[in-house]
Scaffold this motif. Sequence first.
Motif, PDB file in Angstrom:
ATOM      1  N   ILE A  57       0.819  -1.216   0.000  1.00 40.32           N
ATOM      2  CA  ILE A  57       0.000   0.000   0.000  1.00 40.32           C
ATOM      3  C   ILE A  57       0.850   1.263   0.000  1.00 40.32           C
ATOM      4  O   ILE A  57       0.341   2.351  -0.298  1.00 40.32           O
ATOM      5  CB  ILE A  57      -0.998   0.036   1.180  1.00 40.32           C
ATOM      6  CG1 ILE A  57      -0.284   0.108   2.527  1.00 40.32           C
ATOM      7  CG2 ILE A  57      -1.948  -1.164   1.116  1.00 40.32           C
ATOM      8  CD1 ILE A  57      -1.234   0.380   3.689  1.00 40.32           C
ATOM      9  N   ASP A  58       2.141   1.140   0.314  1.00 37.09           N
ATOM     10  CA  ASP A  58       3.021   2.304   0.238  1.00 37.09           C
ATOM     11  C   ASP A  58       3.558   2.523  -1.172  1.00 37.09           C
ATOM     12  O   ASP A  58       3.996   3.627  -1.505  1.00 37.09           O
ATOM     13  CB  ASP A  58       4.195   2.163   1.213  1.00 37.09           C
ATOM     14  CG  ASP A  58       3.791   2.472   2.645  1.00 37.09           C
ATOM     15  OD1 ASP A  58       2.874   3.297   2.837  1.00 37.09           O
ATOM     16  OD2 ASP A  58       4.381   1.888   3.574  1.00 37.09           O
ATOM     17  N   ASP A  59       3.550   1.473  -1.989  1.00 32.15           N
ATOM     18  CA  ASP A  59       3.999   1.588  -3.380  1.00 32.15           C
ATOM     19  C   ASP A  59       2.832   1.833  -4.323  1.00 32.15           C
ATOM     20  O   ASP A  59       2.922   2.653  -5.243  1.00 32.15           O
ATOM     21  CB  ASP A  59       4.739   0.324  -3.804  1.00 32.15           C
ATOM     22  CG  ASP A  59       5.114   0.354  -5.282  1.00 32.15           C
ATOM     23  OD1 ASP A  59       5.893   1.246  -5.676  1.00 32.15           O
ATOM     24  OD2 ASP A  59       4.622  -0.500  -6.037  1.00 32.15           O
ATOM     25  N   ILE A  60       1.733   1.140  -4.097  1.00 30.29           N
ATOM     26  CA  ILE A  60       0.534   1.341  -4.923  1.00 30.29           C
ATOM     27  C   ILE A  60      -0.207   2.527  -4.325  1.00 30.29           C
ATOM     28  O   ILE A  60      -1.246   2.410  -3.672  1.00 30.29           O
ATOM     29  CB  ILE A  60      -0.331   0.064  -4.973  1.00 30.29           C
ATOM     30  CG1 ILE A  60       0.528  -1.122  -5.415  1.00 30.29           C
ATOM     31  CG2 ILE A  60      -1.507   0.234  -5.930  1.00 30.29           C
ATOM     32  CD1 ILE A  60      -0.190  -2.453  -5.394  1.00 30.29           C
ATOM     33  N   ASP A  66       3.252  14.022   0.199  1.00 35.58           N
ATOM     34  CA  ASP A  66       3.986  13.981   1.462  1.00 35.58           C
ATOM     35  C   ASP A  66       3.273  13.105   2.493  1.00 35.58           C
ATOM     36  O   ASP A  66       3.853  12.773   3.535  1.00 35.58           O
ATOM     37  CB  ASP A  66       4.149  15.391   2.031  1.00 35.58           C
ATOM     38  CG  ASP A  66       5.049  16.266   1.164  1.00 35.58           C
ATOM     39  OD1 ASP A  66       5.919  15.715   0.468  1.00 35.58           O
ATOM     40  OD2 ASP A  66       4.862  17.503   1.191  1.00 35.58           O
ATOM     41  N   LEU A  67       2.046  12.734   2.213  1.00 32.70           N
ATOM     42  CA  LEU A  67       1.254  11.920   3.126  1.00 32.70           C
ATOM     43  C   LEU A  67       1.422  10.437   2.790  1.00 32.70           C
ATOM     44  O   LEU A  67       1.634  10.085   1.623  1.00 32.70           O
ATOM     45  CB  LEU A  67      -0.221  12.311   3.031  1.00 32.70           C
ATOM     46  CG  LEU A  67      -0.532  13.763   3.406  1.00 32.70           C
ATOM     47  CD1 LEU A  67      -1.969  14.102   3.040  1.00 32.70           C
ATOM     48  CD2 LEU A  67      -0.289  14.006   4.899  1.00 32.70           C
ATOM     49  N   PRO A  68       1.333   9.560   3.779  1.00 26.83           N
ATOM     50  CA  PRO A  68       1.554   8.134   3.526  1.00 26.83           C
ATOM     51  C   PRO A  68       0.403   7.465   2.777  1.00 26.83           C
ATOM     52  O   PRO A  68      -0.767   7.772   3.005  1.00 26.83           O
ATOM     53  CB  PRO A  68       1.699   7.554   4.935  1.00 26.83           C
ATOM     54  CG  PRO A  68       0.925   8.489   5.810  1.00 26.83           C
ATOM     55  CD  PRO A  68       1.114   9.858   5.211  1.00 26.83           C
ATOM     56  N   HIS A  69       0.782   6.551   1.884  1.00 24.38           N
ATOM     57  CA  HIS A  69      -0.129   5.675   1.127  1.00 24.38           C
ATOM     58  C   HIS A  69      -1.451   6.336   0.701  1.00 24.38           C
ATOM     59  O   HIS A  69      -2.534   5.775   0.892  1.00 24.38           O
ATOM     60  CB  HIS A  69      -0.412   4.362   1.885  1.00 24.38           C
ATOM     61  CG  HIS A  69      -0.552   4.472   3.366  1.00 24.38           C
ATOM     62  ND1 HIS A  69       0.428   4.090   4.244  1.00 24.38           N
ATOM     63  CD2 HIS A  69      -1.573   4.932   4.138  1.00 24.38           C
ATOM     64  CE1 HIS A  69       0.030   4.303   5.481  1.00 24.38           C
ATOM     65  NE2 HIS A  69      -1.197   4.803   5.434  1.00 24.38           N
ATOM     66  N   MET A  70      -1.341   7.519   0.117  1.00 24.25           N
ATOM     67  CA  MET A  70      -2.534   8.157  -0.453  1.00 24.25           C
ATOM     68  C   MET A  70      -2.952   7.436  -1.731  1.00 24.25           C
ATOM     69  O   MET A  70      -2.153   6.780  -2.395  1.00 24.25           O
ATOM     70  CB  MET A  70      -2.247   9.630  -0.747  1.00 24.25           C
ATOM     71  CG  MET A  70      -2.027  10.478   0.504  1.00 24.25           C
ATOM     72  SD  MET A  70      -3.555  10.760   1.437  1.00 24.25           S
ATOM     73  CE  MET A  70      -4.312  12.036   0.432  1.00 24.25           C
ATOM     74  N   MET A  71      -4.200   7.591  -2.098  1.00 19.76           N
ATOM     75  CA  MET A  71      -4.723   6.891  -3.264  1.00 19.76           C
ATOM     76  C   MET A  71      -3.931   7.246  -4.524  1.00 19.76           C
ATOM     77  O   MET A  71      -3.668   8.419  -4.787  1.00 19.76           O
ATOM     78  CB  MET A  71      -6.198   7.242  -3.463  1.00 19.76           C
ATOM     79  CG  MET A  71      -7.108   6.626  -2.437  1.00 19.76           C
ATOM     80  SD  MET A  71      -7.261   4.825  -2.613  1.00 19.76           S
ATOM     81  CE  MET A  71      -8.436   4.736  -3.954  1.00 19.76           C
ATOM     82  N   PRO A  72      -3.557   6.234  -5.331  1.00 21.47           N
ATOM     83  CA  PRO A  72      -2.854   6.498  -6.582  1.00 21.47           C
ATOM     84  C   PRO A  72      -3.835   6.881  -7.677  1.00 21.47           C
ATOM     85  O   PRO A  72      -5.056   6.863  -7.470  1.00 21.47           O
ATOM     86  CB  PRO A  72      -2.197   5.153  -6.892  1.00 21.47           C
ATOM     87  CG  PRO A  72      -3.204   4.156  -6.373  1.00 21.47           C
ATOM     88  CD  PRO A  72      -3.778   4.792  -5.124  1.00 21.47           C
ATOM     89  N   SER A  73      -3.305   7.200  -8.844  1.00 24.69           N
ATOM     90  CA  SER A  73      -4.163   7.416 -10.008  1.00 24.69           C
ATOM     91  C   SER A  73      -4.714   6.071 -10.462  1.00 24.69           C
ATOM     92  O   SER A  73      -4.167   5.003 -10.133  1.00 24.69           O
ATOM     93  CB  SER A  73      -3.360   8.040 -11.153  1.00 24.69           C
ATOM     94  OG  SER A  73      -2.374   7.124 -11.613  1.00 24.69           O
ATOM     95  N   SER A  79      -1.928  -0.481 -13.493  1.00 23.42           N
ATOM     96  CA  SER A  79      -0.638  -1.007 -13.913  1.00 23.42           C
ATOM     97  C   SER A  79      -0.041  -1.945 -12.874  1.00 23.42           C
ATOM     98  O   SER A  79       0.434  -3.048 -13.197  1.00 23.42           O
ATOM     99  CB  SER A  79       0.326   0.150 -14.191  1.00 23.42           C
ATOM    100  OG  SER A  79       1.623  -0.310 -14.467  1.00 23.42           O
ATOM    101  N   ARG A  80      -0.047  -1.518 -11.612  1.00 23.93           N
ATOM    102  CA  ARG A  80       0.525  -2.336 -10.546  1.00 23.93           C
ATOM    103  C   ARG A  80      -0.263  -3.634 -10.359  1.00 23.93           C
ATOM    104  O   ARG A  80       0.322  -4.707 -10.165  1.00 23.93           O
ATOM    105  CB  ARG A  80       0.564  -1.558  -9.240  1.00 23.93           C
ATOM    106  CG  ARG A  80       1.527  -0.388  -9.214  1.00 23.93           C
ATOM    107  CD  ARG A  80       2.976  -0.857  -9.251  1.00 23.93           C
ATOM    108  NE  ARG A  80       3.895   0.200  -8.865  1.00 23.93           N
ATOM    109  CZ  ARG A  80       4.374   1.119  -9.692  1.00 23.93           C
ATOM    110  NH1 ARG A  80       4.031   1.088 -10.980  1.00 23.93           N
ATOM    111  NH2 ARG A  80       5.212   2.048  -9.260  1.00 23.93           N
ATOM    112  N   CYS A  81      -1.574  -3.539 -10.401  1.00 20.22           N
ATOM    113  CA  CYS A  81      -2.398  -4.731 -10.212  1.00 20.22           C
ATOM    114  C   CYS A  81      -2.250  -5.698 -11.374  1.00 20.22           C
ATOM    115  O   CYS A  81      -2.244  -6.924 -11.185  1.00 20.22           O
ATOM    116  CB  CYS A  81      -3.864  -4.340 -10.028  1.00 20.22           C
ATOM    117  SG  CYS A  81      -4.206  -3.538  -8.450  1.00 20.22           S
TER     118      CYS A  81
END
Length: 282
Positions: A57-60, A66-73, A79-81
């Motif tokens: 969840i820190d990479d995706i 600057d905030l931890p594990h915010m929602m990605p695009s 792509s990651r999934c």
Amino acid sequence: MGYANPQSLVSTEWLAQHLNAPDVRVVDASWYMKHLGRDPKAEFKAEHIPGAVYFDIDDIADTDSDLPHMMPSAEKFSSRCRRLGLGDGVRIVIYDGGGCTAAARAWWMFRAFGHDDVSVLDGGLPKWKAENRPLADLPDVPRERHLSARYNTFLVRDVDQVLDNVKRNREQVLDARSAGRFAGTDPEPREGLRSGHIPNSLNLPYQEMFKADGTFKDATGLQAAFDRAGIDMKKPVVTTCGSGVTACVLALGLHLIGHRQTAVYDGSWTEWGGRDDLPISR
């Protein structure tokens, strides 16, 4: 159990019976606070449920924030999934090494990107191991699978929306942190954050979703917990916590008993408590 949405939770027995099903994919979404000193990637390499892939969840996430594990695009999530073999036409079952905390975050993320065929393993890896079920230490090599990711903004709230709600009070804000952190009497685990809570918010520590064995309470028990917190089930709810992880445990609990208007404040207290221009209550 009496859940309105029982498909969002599966038992260890169910997963054991469907572990080799061609349309089931298993995901380890373990994540831990730094003060616990645990390395989820190392633990995954050492042992995991056979066939599982690791969902970080820190990479995706929006790694530019600057905030931890915010929602990605949606593009990054897809792509990651895809690389993990997670996509359209499969049922995704998510667990974590702590039980059902980070797993709930990953569950909510999949739903926010339009993949509703996703479940959390009730009791997580601790229950799986306690029952002496099989474990693996070899990496799985997934075959890429297409995922149609469509971002559902109705499931997410940002800081401006939450601030506007402080004034308008249209949605109930429910905080998953401990009672002491909510009251501002206990320190925050992250440095530099103010103590207290979002004005007009309610408190329900996420641990109250679980029974003593780490599995979710039945529908009656969950409803009683939300009732004690003062939640009106007929009104919208926005859940929050320290960094948007355990807020998803409350969101899953609400979903299990049929609440239809639940969103998660993604930045949570790391964002709110880290800014001096936002109001707080103690």
